[in-house]
Design a protein around this motif. Structure first.
Motif, PDB file in Angstrom:
ATOM      1  N   ALA A  69     -19.791 -15.857  26.488  1.00  0.00           N
ATOM      2  CA  ALA A  69     -20.305 -15.546  28.086  1.00  0.00           C
ATOM      3  C   ALA A  69     -21.496 -14.773  27.995  1.00  0.00           C
ATOM      4  O   ALA A  69     -22.488 -15.010  28.881  1.00  0.00           O
ATOM      5  CB  ALA A  69     -19.155 -15.192  28.907  1.00  0.00           C
ATOM      6  N   ALA A  70     -21.353 -13.639  27.424  1.00  0.00           N
ATOM      7  CA  ALA A  70     -22.446 -12.678  27.557  1.00  0.00           C
ATOM      8  C   ALA A  70     -23.751 -13.173  26.895  1.00  0.00           C
ATOM      9  O   ALA A  70     -24.830 -13.197  27.409  1.00  0.00           O
ATOM     10  CB  ALA A  70     -22.215 -11.409  26.868  1.00  0.00           C
ATOM     11  N   ALA A  71     -23.794 -14.205  25.658  1.00  0.00           N
ATOM     12  CA  ALA A  71     -24.769 -14.696  25.150  1.00  0.00           C
ATOM     13  C   ALA A  71     -25.452 -15.720  25.916  1.00  0.00           C
ATOM     14  O   ALA A  71     -26.587 -15.772  25.830  1.00  0.00           O
ATOM     15  CB  ALA A  71     -24.277 -15.364  23.778  1.00  0.00           C
ATOM     16  N   ALA A  75     -24.503  -4.291  30.992  1.00  0.00           N
ATOM     17  CA  ALA A  75     -25.006  -5.008  30.031  1.00  0.00           C
ATOM     18  C   ALA A  75     -26.563  -5.480  29.991  1.00  0.00           C
ATOM     19  O   ALA A  75     -27.374  -5.159  29.322  1.00  0.00           O
ATOM     20  CB  ALA A  75     -24.101  -5.988  28.892  1.00  0.00           C
ATOM     21  N   ALA A  76     -26.527  -6.159  31.127  1.00  0.00           N
ATOM     22  CA  ALA A  76     -27.810  -6.843  31.586  1.00  0.00           C
ATOM     23  C   ALA A  76     -29.116  -5.868  31.860  1.00  0.00           C
ATOM     24  O   ALA A  76     -30.261  -5.997  31.688  1.00  0.00           O
ATOM     25  CB  ALA A  76     -27.948  -7.767  32.796  1.00  0.00           C
ATOM     26  N   LEU A  77     -28.583  -4.500  32.089  1.00  0.00           N
ATOM     27  CA  LEU A  77     -29.491  -3.328  32.361  1.00  0.00           C
ATOM     28  C   LEU A  77     -29.621  -2.727  31.213  1.00  0.00           C
ATOM     29  O   LEU A  77     -30.456  -1.601  31.066  1.00  0.00           O
ATOM     30  CB  LEU A  77     -28.985  -2.421  33.425  1.00  0.00           C
ATOM     31  CG  LEU A  77     -28.873  -3.306  34.762  1.00  0.00           C
ATOM     32  CD1 LEU A  77     -28.200  -2.309  35.646  1.00  0.00           C
ATOM     33  CD2 LEU A  77     -29.992  -3.781  35.501  1.00  0.00           C
ATOM     34  N   THR A  78     -29.148  -3.067  29.918  1.00  0.00           N
ATOM     35  CA  THR A  78     -29.269  -2.303  28.770  1.00  0.00           C
ATOM     36  C   THR A  78     -30.226  -2.821  27.823  1.00  0.00           C
ATOM     37  O   THR A  78     -30.353  -3.938  27.541  1.00  0.00           O
ATOM     38  CB  THR A  78     -27.915  -2.353  28.002  1.00  0.00           C
ATOM     39  OG1 THR A  78     -26.776  -1.726  28.754  1.00  0.00           O
ATOM     40  CG2 THR A  78     -27.830  -1.604  26.576  1.00  0.00           C
ATOM     41  N   THR A  79     -31.293  -2.007  27.479  1.00  0.00           N
ATOM     42  CA  THR A  79     -32.488  -2.656  26.928  1.00  0.00           C
ATOM     43  C   THR A  79     -32.321  -2.185  25.253  1.00  0.00           C
ATOM     44  O   THR A  79     -31.255  -1.649  24.714  1.00  0.00           O
ATOM     45  CB  THR A  79     -33.696  -1.714  27.230  1.00  0.00           C
ATOM     46  OG1 THR A  79     -33.624  -0.381  27.087  1.00  0.00           O
ATOM     47  CG2 THR A  79     -33.925  -1.923  28.665  1.00  0.00           C
TER      48      THR A  79
END
Length: 405
Positions: free
Chosen positions: A321-323, A401-405
């Motif tokens: 799902a994250a991918a 996670a979406a905000l993690t660079t």
């Protein structure tokens, strides 16, 4: 040499040698420039919608979802879309200076398949086609301008992210200022209203005038009626039975109260053929069986190809799902994002790295990105939504996670 030939002849031979040396230098320089241009082109565009991972593990033989990708072309192109195809191809062939076309439709409507078919139609017509990689729109435009002859750039999922739209604005400006108009571009997305006006407003008025779309293809998201759905389901089941080398089951699609998308119908037909379902096949049940079959393939693939991936199914579900929802630009970012998912927060960095590498190699990647599995968008989104609904802590983890660079 003067002892054997006359001075005039010797002088002529010397001049010829100098000219030959100069010609050789020019030839070598042009060859280097061409090789550099070819390299830039290959880095910026792909021959298709997705790129295979450098060392992808195994094959897609057991993946029903991957078989549903438009570039697998299991089902022949629909004659109901022939008029849209001809309009697009005719514009590509024309030399009237109109440089842009737009293709719009919901997820699973058949946009990418239309573009694939258009590229196939243009094969052999001296039109070089390239699918622009994510984040490479400006570079693709610059590389296209160095190509010989006519070029068609295809930008899929143009509404995927604001960053891609900013890159797209630079590409369009470069193309607008190319005088011959031999480079054309097709923009393909689910909608244009929320961002297209913003890009146009920031353009120079002269560039904006040049880039007025020559046309727009709007593909309906749903099939026309129940009769059409019934006929297409029967034909599609036969095509997938041939693809999976299975007997053709006698089945009919039920549980459809409203018009459904092409993606839903093909998914139901694919799992009907793959599992040999017979009799009435309820749509929701078929999709559930498809996802179950794909999960079984993940676990089999992981066990056979990557023994380090011995994770419970709920963790694999969250990782997939994250991918599909947020992806990653590189390995390090993927590892950092996986560290925020339930069940992986306490795992070792090495284990998350192995998981990230497996995800990268499991499927081809859309648009050349490091992690963005090339899967039918409608079905991938639906599966991710089911995972989010099933795992209570997953939505907050994905947001972080979406905000993690």
């Amino acid at each position: 040499m003067a002892n054997f030939v006359s001075p005039p002849i010797a002088a002529g031979l010397g001049a010829g040698a100098s000219a030959l040396a100069l010609y050789g230098d020019v030839w070598w320089q042009r060859r280097q420039e061409r090789e550099h241009a070819d390299t830039a082109w290959e880095r910026a565009v792909l021959p298709g919608p997705a790129a295979l991972a450098e060392s992808r593990l195994g094959t897609h033989a057991g993946s029903v979802l991957y078989a549903l990708n438009p570039d697998e072309r299991v089902v022949p192109f629909s004659p109901l879309r022939r008029s849209e195809l001809l309009s697009l191809v005719d514009w590509c062939r024309a030399s009237d200076g109109k440089r842009m076309w737009q293709v719009m439709g919901g997820a699973g409507s058949g946009k990418t398949r239309l573009l694939i078919e258009a590229v196939e139609q243009l094969a052999g017509e001296h039109v070089e086609c390239g699918w622009v990689q994510h984040g490479q729109a400006v570079t693709a435009a610059e590389a296209a301008l160095t190509r010989r002859g006519r070029v068609l750039l295809l930008v899929d999922d143009v509404d995927a992210s604001p960053r891609q739209q900013d890159d797209l604005a630079g590409m369009l400006t470069a193309l607008a200022r190319e005088p011959s108009g031999r480079v054309k571009v097709v923009l393909c997305g689910r909608e244009f209203a929320s961002w297209w006006a913003r890009i146009r407003a920031a353009m120079d008025p002269a560039d904006q005038a040049v880039l007025s779309p020559a046309g727009r293809t709007h593909i309906p998201s749903a099939l026309a009626d129940a009769t059409d759905q019934f006929q297409q389901f029967q034909g599609t089941v036969r095509q997938y039975a041939r693809y999976f080398d299975r007997p053709v089951p006698v089945a009919s699609l039920t549980g459809v109260t409203t018009a459904i998308s092409v993606a839903e119908l093909h998914a139901a037909a694919a799992i009907t053929a793959y599992n040999g379902l017979t009799g009435p096949v309820e749509l929701t049940t078929a999709l559930r069986q498809l996802f179950t079959a794909e999960e079984t393939w993940w676990r089999t693939n992981a066990a056979e190809q990557h023994s380090a991936i011995t994770l419970p199914l709920p963790i694999l579900q969250s990782a997939i799902a994250a991918a599909t929802l947020i992806g990653a630009d590189n390995l390090k970012q993927a590892v950092r994002r996986l560290a925020l998912l339930p069940g992986l927060t306490a795992s070792s960095d090495e284990r998350r790295t192995e998981l990230a590498l497996w995800l990268h190699q499991l499927y081809a990647q859309r648009g050349g990105q490091w992690l963005d599995p090339h899967l039918p968008a409608y079905l991938a989104d639906r599966y991710a939504a089911l995972c989010v609904a099933t795992h209570p802590g997953l939505p907050a983890a994905l947001a972080a996670a979406a905000l993690t660079t």
